[in-house]
Design a protein around this motif. Structure first.
Motif, PDB file in Angstrom:
ATOM      1  N   GLY A 247      -3.608  -4.487  -1.098  1.00 29.80           N
ATOM      2  CA  GLY A 247      -2.463  -3.768  -1.634  1.00 29.80           C
ATOM      3  C   GLY A 247      -2.275  -4.038  -3.111  1.00 29.80           C
TER       4      GLY A 247
ATOM      5  N   MET B 246       0.861  -1.166   0.000  1.00 29.07           N
ATOM      6  CA  MET B 246       0.000   0.000   0.000  1.00 29.07           C
ATOM      7  C   MET B 246       0.905   1.226   0.000  1.00 29.07           C
ATOM      8  SD  MET B 246      -3.194  -0.898   2.414  1.00 29.07           S
ATOM      9  CE  MET B 246      -4.113  -2.407   2.173  1.00 29.07           C
TER      10      MET B 246
ATOM     11  N   ALA C 124      -4.987   2.294  -1.502  1.00 26.76           N
ATOM     12  CA  ALA C 124      -5.168   0.850  -1.579  1.00 26.76           C
ATOM     13  C   ALA C 124      -6.221   0.535  -2.636  1.00 26.76           C
ATOM     14  CB  ALA C 124      -5.609   0.298  -0.226  1.00 26.76           C
TER      15      ALA C 124
END
Length: 63
Positions: free
Chosen positions: A49, A5, A40
């Motif tokens: 992610g 992320m 994200a």
């Protein structure tokens, strides 16, 4: 495949953070990031992610 992320702090440079469990982050990990924005993807009700090449491309183009 590892997933990441993108964390965008208010005053510092953005950075990549590896997901905890496969392709997502635990709530406890996200709670430590209160303040910065996190980029994200979404799959159903989960935040997941990105693959590392995707994160690198987003950071290079956007940040």
């Amino acid at each position: 495949m590892d997933r990441y992320m993108i964390v965008i702090p208010a005053k510092n440079r953005a950075f990549n953070m590896k997901c905890d469990d496969g392709d997502s982050m635990k709530l406890e990990t996200l709670q430590k990031l209160v303040g910065p924005a996190v980029v994200a993807a979404k799959r159903g009700d989960e935040l997941i992610g990105f693959a590392k090449p995707v994160v690198e491309t987003i950071c290079a183009e956007w940040l």
